[in-house]
Scaffold this motif. Structure first.
Motif, PDB file in Angstrom:
ATOM      1  N   ARG A  30       0.818  -1.209   0.000  1.00 36.19           N
ATOM      2  CA  ARG A  30       0.000   0.000   0.000  1.00 36.19           C
ATOM      3  C   ARG A  30       0.854   1.263   0.000  1.00 36.19           C
ATOM      4  O   ARG A  30       0.525   2.247  -0.676  1.00 36.19           O
ATOM      5  CB  ARG A  30      -0.916  -0.013   1.224  1.00 36.19           C
ATOM      6  CG  ARG A  30      -1.687   1.268   1.444  1.00 36.19           C
ATOM      7  CD  ARG A  30      -2.663   1.145   2.605  1.00 36.19           C
ATOM      8  NE  ARG A  30      -3.206   2.437   2.987  1.00 36.19           N
ATOM      9  CZ  ARG A  30      -2.784   3.144   4.026  1.00 36.19           C
ATOM     10  NH1 ARG A  30      -1.820   2.685   4.803  1.00 36.19           N
ATOM     11  NH2 ARG A  30      -3.327   4.319   4.316  1.00 36.19           N
ATOM     12  N   ILE A  31       1.912   1.257   0.784  1.00 35.63           N
ATOM     13  CA  ILE A  31       2.748   2.450   0.964  1.00 35.63           C
ATOM     14  C   ILE A  31       4.168   2.117   0.538  1.00 35.63           C
ATOM     15  O   ILE A  31       4.792   1.214   1.115  1.00 35.63           O
ATOM     16  CB  ILE A  31       2.740   2.916   2.426  1.00 35.63           C
ATOM     17  CG1 ILE A  31       1.325   3.289   2.875  1.00 35.63           C
ATOM     18  CG2 ILE A  31       3.711   4.070   2.615  1.00 35.63           C
ATOM     19  CD1 ILE A  31       0.794   4.562   2.298  1.00 35.63           C
ATOM     20  N   ARG A  32       4.724   2.908  -0.414  1.00 30.96           N
ATOM     21  CA  ARG A  32       6.077   2.653  -0.893  1.00 30.96           C
ATOM     22  C   ARG A  32       6.994   3.866  -0.758  1.00 30.96           C
ATOM     23  O   ARG A  32       8.208   3.745  -0.884  1.00 30.96           O
ATOM     24  CB  ARG A  32       6.038   2.208  -2.357  1.00 30.96           C
ATOM     25  CG  ARG A  32       5.224   0.958  -2.589  1.00 30.96           C
ATOM     26  CD  ARG A  32       5.324   0.500  -4.029  1.00 30.96           C
ATOM     27  NE  ARG A  32       6.676   0.042  -4.342  1.00 30.96           N
ATOM     28  CZ  ARG A  32       7.082  -0.240  -5.581  1.00 30.96           C
ATOM     29  NH1 ARG A  32       6.277  -0.076  -6.591  1.00 30.96           N
ATOM     30  NH2 ARG A  32       8.310  -0.671  -5.792  1.00 30.96           N
ATOM     31  N   TYR A  33       6.402   5.028  -0.506  1.00 31.46           N
ATOM     32  CA  TYR A  33       7.212   6.233  -0.413  1.00 31.46           C
ATOM     33  C   TYR A  33       6.980   6.927   0.919  1.00 31.46           C
ATOM     34  O   TYR A  33       5.893   6.858   1.496  1.00 31.46           O
ATOM     35  CB  TYR A  33       6.880   7.190  -1.561  1.00 31.46           C
ATOM     36  CG  TYR A  33       7.286   6.648  -2.900  1.00 31.46           C
ATOM     37  CD1 TYR A  33       6.388   5.934  -3.683  1.00 31.46           C
ATOM     38  CD2 TYR A  33       8.586   6.834  -3.379  1.00 31.46           C
ATOM     39  CE1 TYR A  33       6.780   5.415  -4.904  1.00 31.46           C
ATOM     40  CE2 TYR A  33       8.984   6.324  -4.607  1.00 31.46           C
ATOM     41  CZ  TYR A  33       8.070   5.611  -5.361  1.00 31.46           C
ATOM     42  OH  TYR A  33       8.464   5.092  -6.572  1.00 31.46           O
ATOM     43  N   SER A  34       8.014   7.651   1.372  1.00 29.66           N
ATOM     44  CA  SER A  34       7.941   8.257   2.702  1.00 29.66           C
ATOM     45  C   SER A  34       6.823   9.289   2.793  1.00 29.66           C
ATOM     46  O   SER A  34       6.111   9.353   3.792  1.00 29.66           O
ATOM     47  CB  SER A  34       9.290   8.902   3.041  1.00 29.66           C
ATOM     48  OG  SER A  34       9.626   9.894   2.089  1.00 29.66           O
ATOM     49  N   SER A  35       6.652  10.097   1.759  1.00 29.23           N
ATOM     50  CA  SER A  35       5.608  11.126   1.816  1.00 29.23           C
ATOM     51  C   SER A  35       4.228  10.495   1.904  1.00 29.23           C
ATOM     52  O   SER A  35       3.327  11.049   2.546  1.00 29.23           O
ATOM     53  CB  SER A  35       5.692  12.053   0.603  1.00 29.23           C
ATOM     54  OG  SER A  35       5.550  11.321  -0.587  1.00 29.23           O
ATOM     55  N   SER A  36       4.054   9.359   1.275  1.00 29.09           N
ATOM     56  CA  SER A  36       2.751   8.677   1.322  1.00 29.09           C
ATOM     57  C   SER A  36       2.412   8.257   2.745  1.00 29.09           C
ATOM     58  O   SER A  36       1.283   8.446   3.220  1.00 29.09           O
ATOM     59  CB  SER A  36       2.756   7.459   0.407  1.00 29.09           C
ATOM     60  OG  SER A  36       2.970   7.825  -0.930  1.00 29.09           O
ATOM     61  N   LEU A  37       3.374   7.673   3.446  1.00 29.03           N
ATOM     62  CA  LEU A  37       3.096   7.247   4.821  1.00 29.03           C
ATOM     63  C   LEU A  37       2.795   8.453   5.697  1.00 29.03           C
ATOM     64  O   LEU A  37       1.833   8.446   6.476  1.00 29.03           O
ATOM     65  CB  LEU A  37       4.276   6.480   5.398  1.00 29.03           C
ATOM     66  CG  LEU A  37       4.071   5.978   6.831  1.00 29.03           C
ATOM     67  CD1 LEU A  37       2.962   4.930   6.876  1.00 29.03           C
ATOM     68  CD2 LEU A  37       5.370   5.413   7.405  1.00 29.03           C
ATOM     69  N   CYS A  38       3.599   9.487   5.572  1.00 30.78           N
ATOM     70  CA  CYS A  38       3.427  10.644   6.445  1.00 30.78           C
ATOM     71  C   CYS A  38       2.127  11.401   6.195  1.00 30.78           C
ATOM     72  O   CYS A  38       1.604  12.039   7.101  1.00 30.78           O
ATOM     73  CB  CYS A  38       4.622  11.590   6.319  1.00 30.78           C
ATOM     74  SG  CYS A  38       5.938  11.282   7.537  1.00 30.78           S
ATOM     75  N   THR A  39       1.617  11.326   4.979  1.00 29.07           N
ATOM     76  CA  THR A  39       0.373  12.045   4.696  1.00 29.07           C
ATOM     77  C   THR A  39      -0.862  11.164   4.842  1.00 29.07           C
ATOM     78  O   THR A  39      -1.929  11.661   5.215  1.00 29.07           O
ATOM     79  CB  THR A  39       0.402  12.643   3.285  1.00 29.07           C
ATOM     80  OG1 THR A  39       0.704  11.624   2.337  1.00 29.07           O
ATOM     81  CG2 THR A  39       1.453  13.735   3.187  1.00 29.07           C
TER      82      THR A  39
END
Length: 125
Positions: free
Chosen positions: A100-109
């Motif tokens: 579901r989440i592959r990038y740091s900005s995706s997790l943080c947002t």
């Protein structure tokens, strides 16, 4: 996957603290790991996240906080410098499925799916 935070405490304005997030239950480095914080009555905020590809910092902590991990991604650190009273919050470590989440900005947002228990950080004179 299990996350356990440590390193919170009381610090004076301008001081430094280092938070640690111990990760167990997986050897995969595909997991994005992040730090979030929450003040009672307010929405949880993504502070900083790290993936195998990149890192992300909220504007409020850029130039003051630094995220890193050990080589095996067994522990993720958040070095917090130049602390301000507005950094006072409960800090949580979180992650989500790498499908579901592959990038740091995706997790943080978008937020995580698996959370630690949190550690209190208080910045006060």
């Amino acid at each position: 996957v299990r996350l356990v935070e440590s390193g919170g405490g009381l610090e004076r304005p301008g001081g430094s603290l280092r938070l640690s997030c111990s990760i167990t239950g997986t050897d995969s480095q595909d997991y994005v790991i992040g730090w979030f914080r929450q003040v009672s009555g307010k929405k949880r905020e993504g502070v900083s996240c790290i993936s195998s590809r990149d890192t992300y910092y909220a504007d409020s902590v850029k130039e003051r906080f630094s995220i890193s991990s050990d080589d095996g991604r067994n522990t993720v650190y958040l070095q917090m410098n130049s602390l301000k009273p507005e950094d006072t919050a409960v800090y949580y470590c979180a992650t989500a499925s790498p499908y579901r989440i592959r990038y740091s900005s995706s997790l943080c947002t978008l937020g995580g799916e698996i959370w630690g228990q949190g550690t209190q950080v208080t910045v006060s004179a």
